[in-house]
Scaffold this motif. Structure first.
Motif, short mmCIF file in Angstrom:
data_model
loop_
_atom_site.label_atom_id
_atom_site.label_comp_id
_atom_site.label_asym_id
_atom_site.label_seq_id
_atom_site.Cartn_x
_atom_site.Cartn_y
_atom_site.Cartn_z
N THR A 138 0.65 -1.26 -0.08
CA THR A 138 0.27 -0.02 0.44
C THR A 138 0.77 1.20 0.00
O THR A 138 2.03 1.26 0.06
CB THR A 138 -0.87 0.23 1.49
OG1 THR A 138 0.00 0.39 2.61
CG2 THR A 138 -1.94 -1.28 1.21
N PHE A 139 0.14 2.71 -0.41
CA PHE A 139 0.69 3.80 -0.11
C PHE A 139 0.39 5.03 -0.04
O PHE A 139 -0.70 5.25 -0.49
CB PHE A 139 1.18 3.81 -1.46
CG PHE A 139 2.95 5.11 -1.93
CD1 PHE A 139 3.72 4.06 -1.51
CD2 PHE A 139 2.51 6.36 -2.33
CE1 PHE A 139 5.33 5.16 -1.60
CE2 PHE A 139 3.28 6.92 -2.70
CZ PHE A 139 4.91 6.52 -2.65
N SER A 140 0.23 5.23 1.19
CA SER A 140 -0.77 6.15 2.19
C SER A 140 -0.41 7.66 1.65
O SER A 140 0.78 8.19 0.70
CB SER A 140 0.02 6.04 3.81
OG SER A 140 0.92 6.57 3.68
N ASP A 141 -1.48 8.39 2.33
CA ASP A 141 -0.95 10.23 1.27
C ASP A 141 0.55 10.72 2.17
O ASP A 141 0.67 11.19 1.64
CB ASP A 141 -2.33 10.83 2.04
CG ASP A 141 -3.59 10.45 1.30
OD1 ASP A 141 -3.67 9.41 0.52
OD2 ASP A 141 -4.90 10.61 2.43
N GLN A 142 0.52 9.99 3.68
CA GLN A 142 2.34 10.42 4.12
C GLN A 142 3.15 10.08 2.80
O GLN A 142 4.14 11.49 2.69
CB GLN A 142 1.98 9.76 5.30
CG GLN A 142 3.65 10.35 5.87
CD GLN A 142 3.37 12.47 5.59
OE1 GLN A 142 2.62 12.32 6.58
NE2 GLN A 142 4.64 12.77 5.57
N ASP A 143 3.39 8.65 2.78
CA ASP A 143 3.72 8.12 1.72
C ASP A 143 4.04 8.99 -0.16
O ASP A 143 4.83 9.76 -0.24
CB ASP A 143 4.03 7.14 1.42
CG ASP A 143 4.86 5.80 2.59
OD1 ASP A 143 4.86 6.17 2.90
OD2 ASP A 143 3.01 5.03 2.41
N ARG A 144 2.96 9.89 -0.50
CA ARG A 144 2.98 10.54 -1.38
C ARG A 144 3.57 12.03 -0.99
O ARG A 144 4.21 12.32 -2.20
CB ARG A 144 1.21 10.97 -2.04
CG ARG A 144 1.00 9.34 -2.27
CD ARG A 144 -0.57 9.23 -2.88
NE ARG A 144 -1.39 8.17 -3.01
CZ ARG A 144 -1.63 7.98 -4.67
NH1 ARG A 144 -0.97 8.83 -5.52
NH2 ARG A 144 -2.50 7.21 -4.29
N HIS A 145 3.48 12.68 0.17
CA HIS A 145 3.57 13.40 0.49
C HIS A 145 5.30 13.72 0.27
O HIS A 145 5.89 14.68 0.01
CB HIS A 145 3.26 13.83 1.87
CG HIS A 145 3.80 15.07 2.25
ND1 HIS A 145 3.48 16.38 1.70
CD2 HIS A 145 5.05 15.67 3.07
CE1 HIS A 145 4.42 17.88 2.09
NE2 HIS A 145 4.41 17.19 3.15
N ASN A 146 5.52 12.33 0.67
CA ASN A 146 7.47 11.97 1.31
C ASN A 146 8.09 12.18 -0.30
O ASN A 146 8.54 12.51 -0.73
CB ASN A 146 7.38 10.75 2.01
CG ASN A 146 7.37 10.77 3.46
OD1 ASN A 146 6.96 12.42 4.20
ND2 ASN A 146 7.31 10.35 3.92
N LEU A 147 7.14 11.43 -1.10
CA LEU A 147 8.15 11.41 -2.65
C LEU A 147 7.33 12.20 -3.44
O LEU A 147 8.98 12.43 -4.36
CB LEU A 147 6.78 10.15 -2.90
CG LEU A 147 7.66 9.49 -4.50
CD1 LEU A 147 8.99 9.08 -4.55
CD2 LEU A 147 6.33 8.64 -5.54
N ARG A 148 6.17 12.65 -2.93
CA ARG A 148 6.24 14.63 -3.32
C ARG A 148 7.75 15.32 -2.86
O ARG A 148 8.48 15.97 -3.66
CB ARG A 148 5.39 15.47 -3.54
CG ARG A 148 5.43 16.13 -4.27
CD ARG A 148 5.50 16.48 -5.87
NE ARG A 148 6.15 17.21 -5.97
CZ ARG A 148 7.03 16.63 -7.58
NH1 ARG A 148 6.47 16.11 -8.44
NH2 ARG A 148 7.32 17.12 -8.36
N ASP A 149 7.98 15.07 -2.26
CA ASP A 149 10.01 16.46 -1.31
C ASP A 149 10.57 15.12 -2.44
O ASP A 149 11.27 17.03 -2.67
CB ASP A 149 10.24 16.12 0.53
CG ASP A 149 8.60 16.59 0.87
OD1 ASP A 149 7.78 17.14 0.88
OD2 ASP A 149 8.42 16.32 1.89
N LEU A 150 10.91 14.53 -2.11
CA LEU A 150 11.62 13.35 -3.38
C LEU A 150 11.83 14.43 -4.41
O LEU A 150 12.95 14.92 -4.84
CB LEU A 150 12.70 12.36 -3.16
CG LEU A 150 12.54 11.96 -1.34
CD1 LEU A 150 13.14 9.79 -1.27
CD2 LEU A 150 13.87 12.12 -0.85
N ALA A 151 11.58 13.99 -5.02
CA ALA A 151 11.10 14.90 -6.26
C ALA A 151 11.13 16.11 -6.44
O ALA A 151 11.80 16.55 -7.76
CB ALA A 151 9.73 14.72 -6.79
N ASP A 152 10.70 17.13 -5.75
CA ASP A 152 11.09 18.23 -5.84
C ASP A 152 12.42 18.05 -5.10
O ASP A 152 13.11 19.23 -5.96
CB ASP A 152 10.26 19.29 -4.21
CG ASP A 152 8.77 19.28 -4.65
OD1 ASP A 152 8.43 19.16 -6.13
OD2 ASP A 152 8.39 19.41 -3.52
#
Length: 562
Positions: A138-152
């Protein structure tokens, strides 16, 4: 399996991707550091910085995977770039889009995928930062947020790359423009054509043209071609059959990287010549467009023309405009000089003849005071005649209309004649003119009248700048394949600030109205043109304060070489 669709702005996106200059480059720690952190943070075996190219996805950073690229039509990242948010597949075997995908049914046996788009500063989605696992999860909303931070963080590296490329290219462009502006060798036309050649290489284009535009006619003024020789200066075309007609509609720089994919693909010029890339800027004179500076190729320009390249063409067009002003002004000046000189020659000849008769007592005896005044008038008249002759000679030389009659001649004869002609001019200053003996018996293909004229100009300068009682030495030096005639004086030498323009028309070391030495500033220019017309050369060596040696050279005849 469902292949990913193409984004609606695919051409622009691909152009932006190429402009990053990241594709097919070696691994870089700045990206590898982020994929290592992503793998550890999310406890996945594979983390990638993936760039979605035309037919493939290529991995700029590849942690935990042994390949550098895969086909785009089976990629998960091709789906991820279609939207702005993270694209997540928690179990690929249960997803109709991917269950039979070869990346799922075979290596690397993808079960879980999460990818968030990577954008440039203009919002083009170039690829993804993605996570891959070989088991569902699974992939939580917090995981999505953390992945976005790395993508930034990855996008910030993209921006650093873009800025580095931008400033590096801009610096290179400005350095090239500076070199072009400082080039003073040769004629205006030679300098412009060298600039076009340099610009062709910088822009990676094949053809460069400076055009004149009059009414609806496009005429090539100067050009440079890297490969073919299909064009020539003076070639005219209807304006509406050139890309420059599109440029004139907007009045500023126009850049088309791939004509077949542009809104101009139906233009008659594309149908006629098939030029795929084109960049041009207008040439302005007196608040109106008088021509264009344009570059083109039969191939698309990849990556697309950058802002630095557009700036380069715009600034180069301004330099060309300055040169074209000067060129036209020079033509007008030459025409004016020629006209005025011809009109002055007849009355001056009449005045000179009349003064000779009066001074010869043809009208009766003269008082000493009157004779002195008429003598001054006669000397000034002769100076004016010399000036007019020089003006007419330089105009004929530049236009190619001065007759040069070449034949095999003894070089020493012309040198001796010039020395004898200048001795009376040197006598009032008690300047000795010595011709080193013995004179070599060398022959060359020359015009004896024009060689004597060239040497007389150099000798008169040597006398003019030598101190009273000094010496001017003349030597004939036989070299391997040429003969060189050297004239050495004991004058003040050539000032450093004057050396770059010493052979230019009307050039004088002291151009002020109170200068001590008289002259037209045409002697050296005439000498240079005469020697070039005879296939020879001219030059000098000088140290300021220690005199100067001016020389002319001619190719030896075969007999003299032997």
């Amino acid at each position: 399996m469902k292949s990913p669709e193409l984004p609606p702005d695919e051409d622009r996106r691909l152009s932006a991707l190429e402009a990053t200059q990241l594709l097919d480059t070696p691994p870089e720690e700045r990206f590898d550091r982020i994929t290592r952190i992503a793998s550890a943070m999310f406890d996945v075996p594979v983390a990638l910085v993936s760039l979605v190219d035309r037919d493939r996805q290529w991995f700029k950073s590849c942690y935990g995977l042994g390949v550098k690229e895969t086909a785009r039509n089976i990629s998960f990242c091709g789906h991820a770039i279609l939207g702005p948010d993270a694209f997540v597949v928690e179990n690929a075997q249960n997803d109709d889009r991917f269950s039979d995908n070869p990346l799922v049914t075979g290596e690397p046996n993808i079960r879980f995928y999460a990818g968030t788009p990577l954008e440039d500063r203009s919002g083009n989605r170039l690829g993804t930062l993605c996570l891959i696992d070989r088991k569902p999860r699974t992939f939580s909303d917090q995981d999505r947020h953390n992945l976005r931070d790395l993508a930034d963080m990855v996008e910030r590296e993209f921006q650093y790359q873009e800025l580095g490329s931008y400033y590096g290219e801009r610096t290179r462009a400005l350095n090239i423009l500076n070199e072009i502006a400082l080039d003073n060798e040769g004629s205006e036309s030679e300098r412009v054509e060298r600039a076009l050649e340099t610009a062709n290489h910088f822009l990676r284009t094949e053809t460069a043209i400076v055009s004149d535009i009059s009414d609806q006619t496009y005429t090539i003024h100067w050009h440079h071609e890297r490969s073919s020789n299909a064009l020539h200066n003076g070639l005219s075309l209807p304006l509406n059959r050139t890309y420059c007609s599109m440029l004139l509609e907007q009045g500023e720089v126009l850049a088309i990287s791939h004509m077949a994919r542009s809104r101009y693909r139906n233009h008659p010029c594309y149908e006629a010549f098939g030029l795929e890339s084109y960049i041009a800027a207008p040439i302005w004179l007196d608040d109106r467009i008088v021509g264009t500076l344009n570059f083109s190729s039969e191939r698309p320009h990849r990556p697309p023309f950058t802002e630095s390249e557009k700036m380069f063409v715009t600034l180069l067009a301004r330099w060309v405009a300055t040169t074209l002003e000067r060129h036209r002004a020079e033509q007008m000046k030459d025409q004016f000089i020629s006209t005025v000189s011809h009109e002055l020659r007849t009355p001056l000849t009449s005045i000179s003849g009349s003064l000779d008769l009066i001074l010869g007592d043809a009208t009766g005896p003269l008082s000493d005071k009157t004779r002195d005044m008429l003598g001054i008038a006669r000397r000034n008249t002769e100076q004016l005649k010399t000036l007019i002759s020089d003006l007419l000679d330089i105009e004929k030389l530049v236009s190619g209309n001065l007759p040069i009659n070449l034949s095999l001649q003894q070089v020493g004869n012309a040198v001796e004649a010039a020395v004898e002609e200048i001795r009376p001019y040197a006598r009032p200053k008690a300047i000795a003119i010595s011709l080193k003996s013995p004179v070599p018996a060398v022959t060359a293909n020359l015009d004896p009248v024009r060689l004597k004229q060239a040497l007389t100009n150099l000798l008169s300068n040597a006398v003019k700048y030598s101190p009273d009682g000094g010496e001017v030495q003349v030597r004939i030096v036989q070299q391997e394949s040429s003969v060189r005639i050297e004239i050495t004086d004991q004058g003040p030498g050539v000032p450093a600030v004057f050396r770059d323009r010493i052979f230019q028309k009307f050039a004088q070391a002291d151009a002020s109205s109170s200068r001590a030495k008289e002259g037209t500033g045409l002697g050296l220019a005439i000498t240079r043109e005469l020697m070039l017309a005879m296939g020879g050369d001219v030059g000098y060596e000088s140290e300021e304060g220690s005199g100067a040696t001016f020389w002319v050279s001619l190719p030896l005849s075969e007999a003299s070489e032997a």
